[in-house]
Design an enzyme around this catalytic site. Structure first.
Site, PDB file in Angstrom:
ATOM      1  N   TYR A 175      64.753 124.493  20.238  1.00  0.00           N
ATOM      2  CA  TYR A 175      63.666 124.637  19.436  1.00  0.00           C
ATOM      3  C   TYR A 175      64.001 125.956  18.715  1.00  0.00           C
ATOM      4  O   TYR A 175      63.441 126.180  17.580  1.00  0.00           O
ATOM      5  CB  TYR A 175      62.296 125.182  20.088  1.00  0.00           C
ATOM      6  CG  TYR A 175      61.760 123.827  20.677  1.00  0.00           C
ATOM      7  CD1 TYR A 175      62.183 123.139  21.682  1.00  0.00           C
ATOM      8  CD2 TYR A 175      60.655 123.173  20.026  1.00  0.00           C
ATOM      9  CE1 TYR A 175      61.845 121.773  22.220  1.00  0.00           C
ATOM     10  CE2 TYR A 175      60.001 122.145  20.494  1.00  0.00           C
ATOM     11  CZ  TYR A 175      60.653 121.266  21.561  1.00  0.00           C
ATOM     12  OH  TYR A 175      60.087 120.426  22.220  1.00  0.00           O
TER      13      TYR A 175
ATOM     14  N   LYS B 117      69.181 118.538  33.399  1.00  0.00           N
ATOM     15  CA  LYS B 117      70.048 117.531  33.089  1.00  0.00           C
ATOM     16  C   LYS B 117      71.339 118.048  33.444  1.00  0.00           C
ATOM     17  O   LYS B 117      72.443 117.918  32.686  1.00  0.00           O
ATOM     18  CB  LYS B 117      69.916 116.807  31.700  1.00  0.00           C
ATOM     19  CG  LYS B 117      70.616 115.552  31.486  1.00  0.00           C
ATOM     20  CD  LYS B 117      70.034 114.421  32.165  1.00  0.00           C
ATOM     21  CE  LYS B 117      70.644 113.077  31.961  1.00  0.00           C
ATOM     22  NZ  LYS B 117      70.506 112.015  32.830  1.00  0.00           N
TER      23      LYS B 117
END
Length: 347
Positions: free
Chosen positions: A136, A186
């Site tokens: 972002y 992840k």
């Protein structure tokens, strides 16, 4: 007297914030309000989604109660002028790095959940989402490859200090609840996530009373619908937290029921329902105000030290739902104002 910045925003934002204020006023607390435009409405009137006058109100306030931003008429503007930049700007300027998103199934809403009732009843968790990093806020743009192809890029990055401070929020939140923290990343494919995991493990040494587990984000998404009761507190990055919290909302019945708090390191916060501006139903009295009302409760608890008043609001929402109050998203016919009336009656 606490100053509350009211930032209703676009679409259904003004409608749900109006009901939240009705509930706050009914508690007869020592609050003062100052309203300011934000999002698309601010762009159309003042030329920017986060005008300096609004930012000034936000800086002076003890807490911010935010509606929603998003206006289809602004979709073709340059990114810096789109309504969504207002919320990103507030997070940046006010240092709001920690997002708390509780997801609890209220008794009576089992049939509204996308899950089987016996599974949905298990949901009682908090997602702690980092707000100031990740893709972002990383470098982004478009370029042309050597083969002449258009290419977009968004860089995901965290430094260890950013991970450490959000990890501490996760551990502290878990310590106040059931003592279980699941860090979602992840790490099997992303270096950013491997650093995330390494730092979270380091911070865990300061919280021997909290049980830490790790889960890859794809598995976490699956487990939220398979066995949501296993989760107490989830701590994760900006992108993964955005996705998982919306998923959790439908597991809990409706996105119209979930509040959130975005906090700095001193307790000042911006409180907002996690739903969007829903321009397709704006002005029709169809919006569910419960998420905004519950956001006001979080504001009282986390920024204003009014825990007992927050408990009253949450109990009133639960009572209204238990007694059959339903807006359209919950399968009912109540208007926004009538749902507000039901919560007020619950007080």
């Amino acid at each position: 007297m606490a100053l509350i910045a009211l930032l209703p925003g676009d679409g259904i934002g003004p409608e749900v914030i109006q009901q939240a204020r009705r509930v706050l006023d009914a508690l007869d607390l020592d609050l003062r309000y100052e309203e300011a435009p934000v999002g698309g409405v601010a762009y159309h009137t003042l030329g920017h989604p986060l005008p300096e006058t609004t930012l000034d109100v936000a800086r002076r306030a003890d807490a911010l109660l935010f509606g929603a931003v998003g206006d289809p008429t602004c979709d073709n503007l340059e990114r810096a002028l789109r309504p969504e930049q207002a919320i990103l700007g507030l997070r940046k300027h006010l240092g709001l790095f920690s997002n708390l998103r509780p997801a609890t199934l209220f008794a009576g809403l089992e049939d509204a959940s996308a899950l089987k009732p016996e599974i949905a009843r298990q949901i009682d968790l908090v997602i702690v989402r980092e707000l100031n990093g990740d893709v972002y806020f990383g470098e982004k743009g478009r370029r042309t490859t050597a083969d002449g192809l258009r290419e977009g890029y968004d860089i995901m990055s965290y430094d260890e200090s950013e991970v450490r401070r959000i990890a501490r929020v996760g551990f502290e939140t878990a310590r106040r609840r059931k003592g279980n923290l699941c860090s979602v990343d992840k790490a099997n494919v992303l270096d950013t996530s491997q650093l995330w995991r390494d730092v979270v493990i380091e911070v865990a040494a300061d919280y021997p009373d909290v049980t830490l587990t790790h889960m890859y984000v794809d598995n976490a998404a699956m487990q939220l619908v398979r066995n949501p009761g296993q989760f107490d507190v989830i701590v994760t990055g900006n992108l993964f937290g955005d996705i998982l919290s919306d998923q959790a909302s439908m597991c809990a019945g409706s996105i119209g029921m979930l509040p959130s708090a975005s906090l700095d390191d001193a307790g000042k916060g911006l409180y907002e329902p996690i739903h969007g501006s829903a321009p397709d139903i704006a002005g029709q009295g169809k919006a569910n105000p419960c998420a905004a009302i519950l956001s006001a409760a979080m504001m009282l608890r986390h920024s204003l030290g009014q825990g007992a008043a927050a408990d009253r609001i949450e109990a009133a929402v639960a009572r209204a739902i238990r007694d059959g109050a339903r807006t359209a998203d919950l399968g009912g016919t109540m208007t926004t104002a009538r749902m507000g009336d039901a919560v007020l009656a619950g007080l």
